[in-house]
Motif scaffolding. Sequence first.
Motif, PDB file in Angstrom:
ATOM      1  N   GLU A  78       0.823  -1.206   0.000  1.00 62.54           N
ATOM      2  CA  GLU A  78       0.000   0.000   0.000  1.00 62.54           C
ATOM      3  C   GLU A  78       0.858   1.259   0.000  1.00 62.54           C
ATOM      4  N   VAL A  79       1.896   1.293   0.850  1.00 63.34           N
ATOM      5  CA  VAL A  79       2.770   2.468   0.890  1.00 63.34           C
ATOM      6  C   VAL A  79       3.552   2.588  -0.416  1.00 63.34           C
ATOM      7  N   GLY A  80       4.103   1.472  -0.898  1.00 61.40           N
ATOM      8  CA  GLY A  80       4.850   1.501  -2.150  1.00 61.40           C
ATOM      9  C   GLY A  80       3.987   1.850  -3.338  1.00 61.40           C
ATOM     10  N   HIS A  81       2.755   1.379  -3.336  1.00 56.36           N
ATOM     11  CA  HIS A  81       1.819   1.631  -4.428  1.00 56.36           C
ATOM     12  C   HIS A  81       1.547   3.123  -4.581  1.00 56.36           C
ATOM     13  N   GLN A  82       1.263   3.802  -3.464  1.00 54.81           N
ATOM     14  CA  GLN A  82       0.992   5.244  -3.531  1.00 54.81           C
ATOM     15  C   GLN A  82       2.240   6.032  -3.913  1.00 54.81           C
ATOM     16  N   THR A  83       3.406   5.575  -3.475  1.00 56.09           N
ATOM     17  CA  THR A  83       4.650   6.281  -3.774  1.00 56.09           C
ATOM     18  C   THR A  83       5.090   6.040  -5.206  1.00 56.09           C
ATOM     19  N   TYR A  84       4.726   4.899  -5.769  1.00 56.58           N
ATOM     20  CA  TYR A  84       5.142   4.545  -7.123  1.00 56.58           C
ATOM     21  C   TYR A  84       4.417   5.362  -8.187  1.00 56.58           C
ATOM     22  N   LEU A  85       3.140   5.693  -7.949  1.00 52.38           N
ATOM     23  CA  LEU A  85       2.361   6.390  -8.969  1.00 52.38           C
ATOM     24  C   LEU A  85       3.013   7.694  -9.428  1.00 52.38           C
ATOM     25  N   PRO A  86       3.465   8.599  -8.536  1.00 48.26           N
ATOM     26  CA  PRO A  86       4.102   9.828  -9.009  1.00 48.26           C
ATOM     27  C   PRO A  86       5.423   9.587  -9.741  1.00 48.26           C
ATOM     28  N   ARG A  87       6.015   8.410  -9.584  1.00 41.29           N
ATOM     29  CA  ARG A  87       7.223   8.080 -10.336  1.00 41.29           C
ATOM     30  C   ARG A  87       6.886   7.598 -11.743  1.00 41.29           C
ATOM     31  N   LEU A  88       5.635   7.209 -11.935  1.00 43.10           N
ATOM     32  CA  LEU A  88       5.223   6.616 -13.206  1.00 43.10           C
ATOM     33  C   LEU A  88       4.564   7.615 -14.128  1.00 43.10           C
ATOM     34  N   ILE A  89       3.809   8.582 -13.569  1.00 45.43           N
ATOM     35  CA  ILE A  89       3.077   9.552 -14.387  1.00 45.43           C
ATOM     36  C   ILE A  89       3.434  10.968 -13.957  1.00 45.43           C
ATOM     37  N   ASP A  90       3.077  11.932 -14.799  1.00 51.96           N
ATOM     38  CA  ASP A  90       3.369  13.333 -14.507  1.00 51.96           C
ATOM     39  C   ASP A  90       2.494  13.839 -13.375  1.00 51.96           C
ATOM     40  N   ARG A  91       3.002  14.846 -12.673  1.00 51.23           N
ATOM     41  CA  ARG A  91       2.289  15.414 -11.527  1.00 51.23           C
ATOM     42  C   ARG A  91       0.915  15.954 -11.926  1.00 51.23           C
ATOM     43  N   GLY A  92       0.816  16.528 -13.135  1.00 51.66           N
ATOM     44  CA  GLY A  92      -0.440  17.112 -13.568  1.00 51.66           C
ATOM     45  C   GLY A  92      -1.548  16.093 -13.798  1.00 51.66           C
ATOM     46  N   ARG A  93      -1.205  14.810 -13.807  1.00 55.15           N
ATOM     47  CA  ARG A  93      -2.207  13.769 -14.045  1.00 55.15           C
ATOM     48  C   ARG A  93      -2.489  12.941 -12.785  1.00 55.15           C
ATOM     49  N   LEU A  94      -2.032  13.429 -11.642  1.00 54.66           N
ATOM     50  CA  LEU A  94      -2.199  12.658 -10.416  1.00 54.66           C
ATOM     51  C   LEU A  94      -3.666  12.474 -10.028  1.00 54.66           C
ATOM     52  N   ILE A  95      -4.473  13.541 -10.174  1.00 52.66           N
ATOM     53  CA  ILE A  95      -5.880  13.408  -9.795  1.00 52.66           C
ATOM     54  C   ILE A  95      -6.566  12.372 -10.683  1.00 52.66           C
ATOM     55  N   GLU A  96      -6.264  12.428 -11.997  1.00 50.20           N
ATOM     56  CA  GLU A  96      -6.850  11.436 -12.901  1.00 50.20           C
ATOM     57  C   GLU A  96      -6.376  10.031 -12.531  1.00 50.20           C
ATOM     58  N   GLY A  97      -5.070   9.884 -12.269  1.00 47.93           N
ATOM     59  CA  GLY A  97      -4.541   8.571 -11.915  1.00 47.93           C
ATOM     60  C   GLY A  97      -5.139   8.034 -10.631  1.00 47.93           C
ATOM     61  N   ASN A  98      -5.210   8.894  -9.617  1.00 46.87           N
ATOM     62  CA  ASN A  98      -5.777   8.455  -8.345  1.00 46.87           C
ATOM     63  C   ASN A  98      -7.267   8.165  -8.462  1.00 46.87           C
ATOM     64  N   ALA A  99      -7.965   8.929  -9.309  1.00 46.89           N
ATOM     65  CA  ALA A  99      -9.390   8.666  -9.503  1.00 46.89           C
ATOM     66  C   ALA A  99      -9.599   7.277 -10.101  1.00 46.89           C
ATOM     67  N   ARG A 100      -8.758   6.919 -11.081  1.00 46.74           N
ATOM     68  CA  ARG A 100      -8.911   5.604 -11.715  1.00 46.74           C
ATOM     69  C   ARG A 100      -8.527   4.479 -10.749  1.00 46.74           C
ATOM     70  N   LEU A 101      -7.470   4.689  -9.956  1.00 45.93           N
ATOM     71  CA  LEU A 101      -7.077   3.672  -8.987  1.00 45.93           C
ATOM     72  C   LEU A 101      -8.080   3.572  -7.846  1.00 45.93           C
ATOM     73  N   GLN A 102      -8.615   4.732  -7.428  1.00 47.61           N
ATOM     74  CA  GLN A 102      -9.611   4.701  -6.366  1.00 47.61           C
ATOM     75  C   GLN A 102     -10.882   4.009  -6.833  1.00 47.61           C
ATOM     76  N   ALA A 103     -11.182   4.138  -8.121  1.00 46.01           N
ATOM     77  CA  ALA A 103     -12.339   3.416  -8.667  1.00 46.01           C
ATOM     78  C   ALA A 103     -12.148   1.912  -8.487  1.00 46.01           C
ATOM     79  N   ASN A 104     -10.908   1.430  -8.684  1.00 49.31           N
ATOM     80  CA  ASN A 104     -10.623   0.013  -8.437  1.00 49.31           C
ATOM     81  C   ASN A 104     -10.943  -0.371  -7.000  1.00 49.31           C
ATOM     82  N   THR A 105     -10.438   0.435  -6.068  1.00 49.22           N
ATOM     83  CA  THR A 105     -10.636   0.150  -4.647  1.00 49.22           C
ATOM     84  C   THR A 105     -12.121   0.124  -4.309  1.00 49.22           C
ATOM     85  N   SER A 106     -12.843   1.111  -4.806  1.00 48.58           N
ATOM     86  CA  SER A 106     -14.256   1.230  -4.457  1.00 48.58           C
ATOM     87  C   SER A 106     -15.083   0.123  -5.087  1.00 48.58           C
TER      88      SER A 106
END
Length: 421
Positions: free
Chosen positions: A123-151
Amino acid sequence: MTDPGGLFRHAGFRRLWTADLLSQFGDRITVLALPLLAATTLGASAFEVASLRTVQTLAYLVLGLQAGAWCDRIRLRPLLIGTDLGRAIAFGSVPLAAAFGVLTLGQLFGVVAVAGVLAVFFEVGHQTYLPRLIDRGRLIEGNARLQANTSVAAVAAPSAAGFLVQYFGGPFALGLNALSFLWSAGWLGRIRQAERVPRPENQAPLLKQIREGLAFVHRHPLLRPLAETTALGSLSQSFMLAISVVFLLDEIHLTPGQIGLISSTGLLGAVTGALVGQRLAAWIGEARCLWLSGLVLAFGYVLVASTTTGAGVLCYPIGNFLAAGAITVFNILQVSFQQAVTPENLRGRVNATMRFTIFGMAPLGSLLAGIVAETAGTRASLWIAAAGLTLAGLRLLCSPMRRLRRLPDAYVAGDPGSRSA
């Protein structure tokens, strides 16, 4: 953002998203299948079922902060793959033991303890890995898609788990969980994008690095109330997670299949939250969305605690709908804001600090829920959860968040409202 495919056109993110969906779905099967297996097959009491949840989340309390400091130093994709493989082995041991007739409650405690440690690092590595994979400007979109998985997993998997336990048995359900982790590891292994690992400015002692993460959250005028809100909210939510299966079995007299079905009726709320959360934040403001979602979550739990037999059973799916949607919106905005305002070299530690406030309280809540259930009944535990979440929502409402419409892009000391227009 004008790309209709969005981040799904990003090969690395697409594979991370697929792995996350599989991992989350398998993990959520466990949330329902494990207590059902313990209560119906192994004859566990309400306290023992709650204790399983306590052991499963105890690792966050013990290792959560250290995990963040370690994640800031290393490549994370191999770590994520390793934790998936480890959990596959742990949960795979359950159907194997059941097949030979040697499965015991003690083994279940051992399995969840091992899986809990691995889940901390994932869980800690997963959240830390996302900003290393995509640009900062797309974090909300990335987190929205990942949060959709969780939900979606949180509300869809219980339905599958309930019917799997009822018709095939709990060991079979946990065996499928093990396979989901194997499949997740396979998708993570297909990510080819080079990982951007920040170079540490110095190799400070581990304890000092942990303190730096704690201090950043403590000093931040918005992260601090968010951390306090999530800590109280997690303590309260763990009451329901630990005891809801026993409540529905013993007081509402539902079958495992019915419990799975009624537990998944929040799916529409979760999907709705994932789809409209970003637009809702743009319309009324991220800050307003955060404290409003906290209050809606509390009301959803009030309805869950009000569930009775007969027509009163409808309180449970309605409460699930509201709670699932509110949690989804809250998590998308909270995680995106946290990632955006945290310096890159501190992200792992700040992520761990925030996860620690969430999951570190879970074992305490689960243990207390078991004690309350044994002495005052399972419904009392649900009402304590509703009261705690109400206080959590009010904490955020009484913070500087209430005066803001938008969340700031960066931390400015003494000026949390730099974008309060």
